[in-house]
Structures are given as structure tokens and as C-alpha cells.
Scaffold this motif. Structure first.
Motif, PDB file in Angstrom:
ATOM      1  N   THR A 165      25.497  33.036  90.031  1.00  0.00           N
ATOM      2  CA  THR A 165      24.828  32.142  90.984  1.00  0.00           C
ATOM      3  C   THR A 165      23.412  32.629  91.269  1.00  0.00           C
ATOM      4  O   THR A 165      22.465  31.833  91.327  1.00  0.00           O
ATOM      5  N   PHE A 166      23.264  33.949  91.441  1.00  0.00           N
ATOM      6  CA  PHE A 166      21.939  34.549  91.646  1.00  0.00           C
ATOM      7  C   PHE A 166      21.023  34.215  90.467  1.00  0.00           C
ATOM      8  O   PHE A 166      19.855  33.842  90.643  1.00  0.00           O
ATOM      9  N   SER A 167      21.555  34.309  89.250  1.00  0.00           N
ATOM     10  CA  SER A 167      20.736  34.039  88.059  1.00  0.00           C
ATOM     11  C   SER A 167      20.323  32.565  87.986  1.00  0.00           C
ATOM     12  O   SER A 167      19.241  32.244  87.498  1.00  0.00           O
ATOM     13  N   MET A 203      11.744  32.776  87.346  1.00  0.00           N
ATOM     14  CA  MET A 203      11.404  34.181  87.597  1.00  0.00           C
ATOM     15  C   MET A 203      11.872  35.035  86.411  1.00  0.00           C
ATOM     16  O   MET A 203      12.897  35.707  86.455  1.00  0.00           O
ATOM     17  N   LYS A 204      11.105  34.978  85.315  1.00  0.00           N
ATOM     18  CA  LYS A 204      11.510  35.627  84.060  1.00  0.00           C
ATOM     19  C   LYS A 204      11.700  37.136  84.184  1.00  0.00           C
ATOM     20  O   LYS A 204      12.716  37.664  83.712  1.00  0.00           O
ATOM     21  N   PRO A 205      10.759  37.887  84.785  1.00  0.00           N
ATOM     22  CA  PRO A 205      10.955  39.345  84.863  1.00  0.00           C
ATOM     23  C   PRO A 205      12.214  39.727  85.645  1.00  0.00           C
ATOM     24  O   PRO A 205      12.970  40.601  85.222  1.00  0.00           O
ATOM     25  N   GLU A 206      12.430  39.041  86.780  1.00  0.00           N
ATOM     26  CA  GLU A 206      13.602  39.346  87.605  1.00  0.00           C
ATOM     27  C   GLU A 206      14.902  38.998  86.873  1.00  0.00           C
ATOM     28  O   GLU A 206      15.879  39.750  86.940  1.00  0.00           O
ATOM     29  N   LEU A 207      14.910  37.857  86.172  1.00  0.00           N
ATOM     30  CA  LEU A 207      16.105  37.452  85.430  1.00  0.00           C
ATOM     31  C   LEU A 207      16.360  38.394  84.260  1.00  0.00           C
ATOM     32  O   LEU A 207      17.506  38.746  83.969  1.00  0.00           O
ATOM     33  N   LEU A 231      17.866  41.580  85.733  1.00  0.00           N
ATOM     34  CA  LEU A 231      19.255  41.350  86.118  1.00  0.00           C
ATOM     35  C   LEU A 231      20.163  41.328  84.892  1.00  0.00           C
ATOM     36  O   LEU A 231      21.232  41.948  84.884  1.00  0.00           O
ATOM     37  N   ALA A 232      19.716  40.645  83.829  1.00  0.00           N
ATOM     38  CA  ALA A 232      20.521  40.549  82.605  1.00  0.00           C
ATOM     39  C   ALA A 232      20.744  41.919  81.982  1.00  0.00           C
ATOM     40  O   ALA A 232      21.873  42.276  81.604  1.00  0.00           O
TER      41      ALA A 232
END
Length: 543
Positions: free
Chosen positions: A288-290, A298-302, A305-306
């Protein structure tokens, strides 16, 4: 579990007693292989202050039957923990104690589920209802039914009986048994959670005879979130925080999900980031966060997270979905679809992954594969499936999908609008008007803060529709509503001037309604429910 009755609903005055109850039920759940219920109770207990040694709950007492079954239970539990369910069940045959009997029946149930999932994965296609079955269910139902009639099932046994009934689509019977389980063992979260999955509206909730226990507050907060009654859910969670559960990561995650559901993306992102600080190795809810990171591009944050989840556990469903979202954001749709497929191999019943995989196939212009992915009976998927049919110009099929999405409970309140626009496209003005009327009634009846651009679209269409029908009062009322929205204000004013001019010229309003307000017979086919739509009462609609 008589101690559970000691604190009534909403009574959190004795947090030490609540902690004792949580620690006790966590242990009892683990003994029976109910890992998720055990984890939920443990996480909630951890959010409360530690107990001194003198107040810790004593070890669970053994009965004579427990002692007789101890060797078989200990051996079988070791096999159960290794997912050797048939082997565990074999050594538990003939055991009489409640604990060993539960593990025997639960092992047989999970064995059937594992075989079903293996078969589903082998054929990885659309999850049609009843396509692959757990062959153990009918036998389990017969045996558990006999025990139930003889009143020989404890709270955990009742829970398992309810699960079997639900799997056999005996929903009413399952609800009754889960309610009974909640009364007998109110501290077992599993029974409450199963009820959440079966209660589909607030009316059903009103008629449930639930035990008066503090656990009911957690249940209500959870089901309000599921029913999209977000304001009520947030109030409940705030009251639980105020009662002493401010450190509960479960509550924090539920609040984040609630804000996600009402599209308050900034608030949801903020809470998820705080949750990650408190529980950095958490994988639950990270899909859900992703989704939120994806929507915000938000590419860097995603990416972070990945990679982070991949290091923790790359074979979890949530991890696969996060990686899929990462590749989708980078427009690498083949790779994204591959990871959503992996998620489904791990859990074929994970509906979100089917939806996301369908989206990727749409991006790859593979419409037929997208339609296959969108098959599960979920309103968002049905809307997406309708969009697929629209692109293929199969408009009759598209109409059926949008109506079906509305009939099963349209989560995003968009199915009727899409259906109305299809009717517009096909010059079916009366049907389009009916859909817009029902859409407006639904939006305002649930008390939402209306941010829908489509509300103004609906009023604009209805104003023009009533104008063509020479129903000046209705057209004027809708045109006035148009004036409340920026995008339709000028059109609304222009239409009001036209109506005034026609009235001044002596044009009289039509005394006949152009069409009865019924849903068209074409959408009633294949057992699709029809609903009468009353004429729009604008006096109660205030944007």
C-alpha cells in the motif's frame, strides 16, 4: 477464557489485565498453529508497558486429556510447523483433547488448502469462483457440524468451523458461527477478522449480536475501515490511542491505510514513513505504501523501498508487488508484470496483484491478458475490466461490468459515472440520466466531502436532459447546482438565463416525465440485480 469478560466494551481502565489476556491468548494461538492471531495479540501486548514478574500470567494448565495426548501433539506440532500437514494429521488421529483435536482438524484443512493452491498455481489463470476446490472441506464440515450440535467445540474449534463454512460459501451460517466464536473466546482476533470479511454494509453490522468486550472496539475500527466509513474508523483508532495503545504499530498502520483509502496521500505517506522508523523490517502494508509512492512518482523512495524489502524477504507477496510498482514507474512493464505474477504464485488469492498485473498488460497493449487478470469479483477490477471492453469497443460487455461493479459495492464511486457516459455515447439519454441521478444520491447519502469532478458533470448532464424534456423546474434546480462548481458555473448560468427567457415567452413546463426511472432491462440479464431509482430530490443535496 472467562477473564476476558472482566472488561466490558470500551473499558480500558485496567491495561495490565488486558496485557495479561493478550499474552495468554497469543500463547494459546501459537499452540494451535494460528500464527497470525498470535502475532496480532503479541504486537498489541508489546505496545503496553511490561508486567512485573509477579503479575505475569501463569503457564497454561493441562487437563487429563492434554496429558494423554501430549506426546502425539508434540510430535505432530513439529511436523505442522514444517508444513507437513498430512503427516501431522496422521499422528493426531484419535486425540481427544481440545488442543490436539483442533490441530488435527486444522492440519487437514491446511493440507486441502495447500493442494488447492498448488493446483491453482500450476494453471495460473483467472481465479473464477469454484474453479479449484479444497477437497477436504465437505468432510470437515460434516465432522465439525456434529461436534457443534453436541456443543463440544471451544472458541478455536468454532472459529475453524466458521472458516470451513465460509469456504463453502455458506455465508449466513459462517457469520452466526463466527459471532458464537467471538462470544466464547472474545480475545481471539481471527474470529473478529473473519467477520470483517463477511460484513458488507453498515446494516448487516447493526444486526450482529456481539460480545460486550474491549476487543469489540478494535473490530469496529477495522470494519469501519473496510466499509470505507473512514471518519468513524479514525475516531475509533484515536480513542484506542488515547486509551493507551499509542505505541501500537498495528493501529498506526491501520490509520495510514485509512488515509490511503480516502486519497489523503500526503497524510498517508507521512504516517507510513513514521511506521517505517518504528518498525523498519515490517513488510505488511508496504505494498500500500508503494502504491502511494507510485502515485506521487517518487522514484528514489520507491527504489529504496524495493531494495530494502528485497533484502528482508524477497519471496513475500508484498515485496513482489513493491518491485512490480518500481518497474512500472520506470515504464518497464514486462518486468512489472513478471513480479505481479510472482506475487500471485505466492498467493493466488491476493486480489491487488491481479489488478496491478492487469494494468501492466494494458500498458503492453495486451488487452486479452488484462481481461483475464481482471476477473476476480472486486469492484475496482470490474471497473478496470469495463475499461478494457470499452477499448475493444465491446460496449455491451463494458456496460455489464460497470453495473456489476456498482451492484457488488463500488468502492471508488466511479462505476455509475462510467456507465452513464457509455449511455451518453450510445445516445441512450434516459438511461444516462438514471445513472447520474443514482450517482448523485449515492455520493451525498454517504456524507462524503465531494471532490469529484464527476458531480458537476452529473449535474450538467441532468440540467441539459431536463431542459430538453421541458422540465423547467428540474432543469433550473440542476443548473443552480452547476453554479456551485468552477468547471460548470458558466454553463449553469447560461442555462438559467435560457429557462427564464423561455418562461417569459410563455413556454410551459412539460407535465410528463420523459421516462420511468428504472434501470434498463438489458442490464438485468444474467441475474444482475435491478434497483428502482427515484426522481432526484435536490433539496437535500448541498455541495
Amino acid at each position: 477464557m472467562a477473564a476476558a469478560a472482566g472488561l466490558s466494551g470500551g473499558d480500558f481502565s485496567d491495561l495490565r489485565e488486558i496485557k495479561k489476556q493478550l499474552l495468554s491468548v497469543a500463547e494459546r494461538s501459537r499452540e494451535r498453529g494460528l500464527q497470525h492471531s498470535g502475532k496480532w495479540a503479541s504486537e498489541l501486548a508489546f505496545a503496553l508497558d511490561p508486567l512485573p514478574l509477579s503479575e505475569l500470567p501463569p503457564p497454561l494448565a493441562l487437563t487429563e486429556e492434554d496429558a494423554r495426548d501430549l506426546d502425539a501433539y508434540t510430535l505432530a506440532k513439529s511436523y505442522f510447523d514444517l508444513k507437513e500437514y498430512d503427516r501431522a494429521a496422521y499422528f493426531l488421529r484419535g486425540c481427544k483433547s481440545q488442543k490436539a483435536y483442533f490441530l488435527y482438524m486444522y492440519s487437514r484443512y491446511l493440507s486441502g488448502e495447500k493442494k488447492k493452491d498448488d493446483e491453482t498455481v500450476d494453471s495460473l489463470g483467472p481465479l473464477e469462483k469454484g474453479q479449484v476446490k479444497n477437497e477436504a472441506l465437505r468432510e470437515l464440515r460434516v465432522e465439525l457440524s456434529k461436534k457443534h450440535k453436541a456443543r463440544e467445540l471451544d472458541g478455536f474449534g468454532l472459529y475453524l468451523y466458521g472458516v470451513v463454512l465460509r469456504k463453502l460459501d455458506l455465508v449466513k451460517e459462517a457469520i452466526d458461527v463466527f459471532v458464537e466464536a467471538a462470544h466464547v473466546l472474545p480475545l481471539h482476533w481471527g474470529a473478529w477478522l473473519e467477520l470483517c470479511n463477511l460484513i458488507t454494509d453498515k446494516e448487516m453490522l447493526k444486526f450482529l449480536s456481539l460480545p460486550d468486550t474491549w476487543m469489540k472496539e478494535f473490530f469496529l475500527a477495522h470494519i469501519y475501515t473496510e466499509l470505507q466509513l473512514i471518519e468513524e474508523a479514525l475516531q475509533k483508532y484515536q480513542s484506542l490511542i488515547d486509551a493507551g495503545f499509542s505505541k501500537s504499530t498495528y493501529i498506526i498502520s491501520q490509520i495510514a491505510v485509512a488515509y490511503h483509502n480516502i486519497r489523503d496521500i500526503d497524510k498517508a505517506l507521512s504516517i507510513f514513513n513514521e511506521l517505517r522508523k518504528q518498525d523498519p523490517y515490517r513488510i505488511e502494508n508496504m505494498d500500500t505504501f508503494s502504491n502511494l509512492l507510485y502515485v506521487r512518482s517518487m522514484k528514489p523512495e520507491l527504489s529504496y523501498l524495493a531494495h530494502n524489502l528485497c533484502e528482508i524477504d524477497k519471496y513475500r507477496v508484498e515485496t513482489c508487488c513493491v518491485i512490480g510498482n518500481y518497474y512500472s514507474l520506470r515504464s518497464q512493464h514486462e518486468k512489472a508484470a513478471l513480479y505481479f505474477q510472482r506475487a500471485l504464485k505466492l498467493n493466488p488469492r491476493y486480489l491487488g496483484a491481479w489488478t496491478l498485473m492487469g494494468h501492466e498488460y494494458m500498458e503492453m497493449k495486451n488487452t486479452s491478458a488484462a481481461i483475464q487478470a481482471y476477473r476476480p469479483n472486486d469492484s475496482r477490477m470490474l471497473v478496470a475490466l469495463g475499461e478494457c471492453y470499452e477499448k475493444l469497443n465491446q460496449l455491451v460487455e463494458a456496460k455489464k461490468c460497470y453495473w456489476r461493479a456498482y451492484a457488488v459495492g463500488d468502492v471508488e464511486k466511479m462505476a455509475l459515472v462510467k456507465l452513464a457516459k457509455l449511455h451518453e455515447q450510445l445516445n441512450e439519454s434516459e438511461q444516462a440520466a438514471q445513472c447520474y441521478i443514482k450517482y448523485i444520491q449515492d455520493i451525498y447519502s454517504c456524507g462524503e466531502i465531494v471532490e469529484h469532478l464527476e458531480v458537476s458533470t452529473a449535474f450538467r448532464y441532468l440540467a441539459q436532459y431536463y431542459f430538453k424534456c421541458k422540465l423547467w423546474d428540474e432543469a433550473s434546480a440542476c443548473a443552480q447546482k452547476c453554479c456551485a462548481f468552477n468547471d460548470t458555473r458558466e454553463e449553469g448560468k447560461a442555462l438559467l438565463r435560457q429557462i427564464l427567457q423561455l418562461r417569459n415567452q410563455g413556454e410551459t413546463s412539460s407535465t410528463e416525465i420523459a421516462a420511468p426511472f428504472f434501470l434498463p432491462a438489458s442490464l438485468s440479464a444474467n441475474n444482475t440485480p435491478t434497483r428502482r431509482v427515484s426522481p432526484l430530490n435536490l433539496s437535500s443535496v448541498t455541495p
